[in-house]
Scaffold this motif. Structure first.
Motif, PDB file in Angstrom:
ATOM      1  N   GLU A 121      -4.870  -0.860   5.684  1.00 44.44           N
ATOM      2  CA  GLU A 121      -5.276   0.326   5.321  1.00 44.44           C
ATOM      3  C   GLU A 121      -5.725   1.171   6.655  1.00 44.44           C
ATOM      4  O   GLU A 121      -5.500   2.086   6.942  1.00 44.44           O
ATOM      5  CB  GLU A 121      -6.261   0.006   4.358  1.00 44.44           C
ATOM      6  CG  GLU A 121      -6.995   1.494   4.100  1.00 44.44           C
ATOM      7  CD  GLU A 121      -8.302   1.479   3.081  1.00 44.44           C
ATOM      8  OE1 GLU A 121      -8.664   2.453   2.517  1.00 44.44           O
ATOM      9  OE2 GLU A 121      -8.338   0.210   2.384  1.00 44.44           O
TER      10      GLU A 121
ATOM     11  N   PHE B  61       0.554   5.267   1.113  1.00 46.72           N
ATOM     12  CA  PHE B  61      -0.199   6.288   1.631  1.00 46.72           C
ATOM     13  C   PHE B  61       0.516   7.666   1.763  1.00 46.72           C
ATOM     14  O   PHE B  61       1.532   7.833   2.315  1.00 46.72           O
ATOM     15  CB  PHE B  61      -0.567   5.733   3.096  1.00 46.72           C
ATOM     16  CG  PHE B  61      -1.370   6.653   3.932  1.00 46.72           C
ATOM     17  CD1 PHE B  61      -2.752   6.712   3.837  1.00 46.72           C
ATOM     18  CD2 PHE B  61      -0.878   7.412   5.141  1.00 46.72           C
ATOM     19  CE1 PHE B  61      -3.512   7.461   4.604  1.00 46.72           C
ATOM     20  CE2 PHE B  61      -1.718   8.323   5.974  1.00 46.72           C
ATOM     21  CZ  PHE B  61      -3.024   7.918   5.682  1.00 46.72           C
TER      22      PHE B  61
ATOM     23  N   PHE C 162      -4.597   7.324  -0.604  1.00 46.71           N
ATOM     24  CA  PHE C 162      -4.301   5.770  -0.114  1.00 46.71           C
ATOM     25  C   PHE C 162      -4.309   4.974  -1.406  1.00 46.71           C
ATOM     26  O   PHE C 162      -5.479   5.076  -2.237  1.00 46.71           O
ATOM     27  CB  PHE C 162      -5.201   5.029   0.938  1.00 46.71           C
ATOM     28  CG  PHE C 162      -4.914   3.734   1.138  1.00 46.71           C
ATOM     29  CD1 PHE C 162      -4.131   3.300   2.084  1.00 46.71           C
ATOM     30  CD2 PHE C 162      -5.620   2.949   0.418  1.00 46.71           C
ATOM     31  CE1 PHE C 162      -3.752   1.989   2.364  1.00 46.71           C
ATOM     32  CE2 PHE C 162      -5.586   1.554   0.607  1.00 46.71           C
ATOM     33  CZ  PHE C 162      -4.533   1.086   1.617  1.00 46.71           C
TER      34      PHE C 162
ATOM     35  N   ALA D 263       0.850  -1.111  -0.140  1.00 47.32           N
ATOM     36  CA  ALA D 263       0.024   0.063   0.020  1.00 47.32           C
ATOM     37  C   ALA D 263       0.921   1.444  -0.093  1.00 47.32           C
ATOM     38  O   ALA D 263       1.929   1.233   0.598  1.00 47.32           O
ATOM     39  CB  ALA D 263      -0.970   0.003   1.248  1.00 47.32           C
TER      40      ALA D 263
ATOM     41  N   TRP E  87      -3.484   0.988  -3.365  1.00 48.15           N
ATOM     42  CA  TRP E  87      -2.835  -0.434  -3.445  1.00 48.15           C
ATOM     43  C   TRP E  87      -1.945  -0.387  -4.840  1.00 48.15           C
ATOM     44  O   TRP E  87      -2.225  -0.122  -5.790  1.00 48.15           O
ATOM     45  CB  TRP E  87      -3.558  -1.772  -3.527  1.00 48.15           C
ATOM     46  CG  TRP E  87      -4.526  -1.953  -2.276  1.00 48.15           C
ATOM     47  CD1 TRP E  87      -5.898  -1.419  -2.138  1.00 48.15           C
ATOM     48  CD2 TRP E  87      -4.105  -2.337  -1.139  1.00 48.15           C
ATOM     49  NE1 TRP E  87      -5.971  -1.739  -0.924  1.00 48.15           N
ATOM     50  CE2 TRP E  87      -5.283  -2.253  -0.054  1.00 48.15           C
ATOM     51  CE3 TRP E  87      -2.805  -2.511  -0.425  1.00 48.15           C
ATOM     52  CZ2 TRP E  87      -5.085  -2.743   1.182  1.00 48.15           C
ATOM     53  CZ3 TRP E  87      -2.859  -3.096   0.805  1.00 48.15           C
ATOM     54  CH2 TRP E  87      -3.726  -2.917   1.612  1.00 48.15           C
TER      55      TRP E  87
END
Length: 449
Positions: free
Chosen positions: A418, A228, A377, A226, A379
């Motif tokens: 997340e 962020f 955010f 991920a 993936w």
């Protein structure tokens, strides 16, 4: 895929050669490479100054190979399978030249970099640098460099660039990696390793053995990454820890509170990547000297602000005890796991790779609240190539906190990862608006050891 228009063979001849065991830092990286089944390339794209020629780039590559032993280092494996570093005095390396033509040269550089990172790496035969220059209608615009992590870290490369900027500079007079490996067999080094292991043992005897419960909803592919980005988190940290917002400890504290809230695991236990260059003999070594330090933080029954203060105090002990022989650590963990009758899970990692200085400007609460609308955010990668159960990286960014984080979905579900990253922002914002914001972390339960 763009193709090279030419390949320039660059001969080099250094002044040193030799064979030795890996240094502690190299051994730590090697263990990670085996675990993650990757040569862990580190990579850079530089915009070249106007007037730079291909001949300039060629000369710089030659100086790099001749001055630094690490750039002439490959591995050899004995009958026991253990790697040893082999420094070769002379040889040839290839510089590839790419022409962007009508394409964006920065995009071409990114494509070349990705190919270099993706190609297989032979530790025995390949030189540890892959280098290309990108042209735009014959004019060099970008330099692509991809290195095997076994021979350098980001701080070593920064020192290299400073030296290579002056063609008349003398070679680095720091200890060479082969010399460092021999020094690490001596009494002073053994005492340092023993002291670090004494600290690790005290911590490991007190913590719960497990960090993560096996997931009831495994995913395929198994490992997810991920990304962020949060300006609000960046600004909130400046309010919570105005004199240390850019250091690792305040962000670690926020991470610990978020992880404890989401997973219910407290105290939080993480292996923190530490640059050991504050040790005088490692300050200018051109080799990887990063190792992980053990960081344990109980965040129950306090405010987030108090957790930040505790994190800073704990971080000092973590940094102090992050220089050791990795074989000593492996033996310690195996012994304590046997004594406890269960595996010690130390698969939570935190790596702050920021090198840019933090700003001294103090934002307002309104600035923090407004910035939360810009948080993103996404993936990025899903793969079956192994990673740790949780590995959070903090990347360099100008005006925000940029996190890239990997999860093993058999232990921490994607939704939980997340939630942890978003909760980091929420924790920091709440504490910036109210210094009395509680951590709301679970109280640790006694565990029979």
């Amino acid at each position: 895929m763009v193709s090279a228009v030419s390949r320039i063979v660059v001969p080099f001849r250094g002044t040193t050669s030799g064979v030795e065991e890996l240094t502690w830092g190299q051994r730590e990286i090697w263990t990670a490479m085996v675990t993650q089944q990757s040569w862990l390339p580190i990579f850079f794209i530089e915009e070249l100054a106007p007037g730079t020629t291909v001949e300039d780039v060629t000369a710089r590559l030659r100086r790099q190979m001749e001055r630094y032993d690490s750039m002439r280092t490959r591995l050899a494996f004995g009958p026991d399978g253990e790697p040893r570093q082999v420094v070769t005095q002379a040889g040839e390396i290839t510089l590839e030249v790419f022409e962007a033509g009508d394409a964006d040269p920065a995009g071409v550089a990114a494509e070349v970099q990705q190919r270099y990172r993706s190609d297989d790496y032979d530790f025995v035969r390949d030189w540890p640098a892959r280098t290309a220059v990108v042209l735009c209608r014959g004019t060099p615009t970008h330099l692509v460099s991809v290195y095997c992590h076994l021979v350098m870290d980001a701080h070593a490369r920064a020192a290299m660039l400073r030296g290579l900027g002056d063609s008349d500079a003398t070679p680095n007079e720091a200890m060479r990696p082969t010399q460092l490996a021999r020094w690490e067999h001596g009494d002073v080094a053994r005492k340092l390793s023993a002291a670090s292991m004494a600290y690790w043992e005290r911590q490991l005897r007190e913590i719960p053995a497990r960090r993560f419960a096996p997931s009831t909803d495994p995913h395929a592919p198994r490992y997810w990454e991920a990304v962020f980005r949060s300006r609000a988190l960046h600004l909130a940290l400046q309010i919570i820890a105005p004199r240390a917002a850019g250091s690792t400890a305040p962000l670690l504290a926020v991470f610990a509170v978020a992880l404890a809230r989401v997973t219910g695991s407290n105290p939080v236990v993480a292996q923190v990547v530490v640059s050991n260059r504050f040790h005088e003999h490692l300050a200018n070594v051109f080799a990887p000297v990063n190792q992980t330090g053990l960081w344990v933080l109980d965040v129950a029954g306090m405010t987030v602000t108090e957790a930040v203060g505790r994190a800073r105090r704990r971080a000092m002990s973590t940094y102090k005890n992050a220089y050791y022989d990795p074989r000593d650590r492996a033996d310690l963990i195996a012994r304590l796991s046997w004594e406890r009758g269960e595996e010690l899970d130390l698969t939570c990692f935190f790596n702050d790779r920021r090198m840019s200085p933090a700003t001294d400007d103090l934002p307002t609460a309104a600035d923090v609240t407004a910035a939360s609308a810009t948080t993103t955010f996404t993936w990025r990668t899903r793969t079956d190539q192994p990673s740790e159960r949780l590995f959070v990286h903090v990347e360099d960014a100008t005006d925000d906190i940029y996190l890239s984080a990997w999860t093993d979905t058999r232990y921490l579900a994607p939704g939980d990862l997340e939630a942890v990253l978003r909760e980091m922002e929420a924790v920091a914002i709440a504490a910036a608006l109210d210094p009395a914001e509680p951590t709301r972390a679970p109280i640790p339960q006694p565990e029979h050891l």
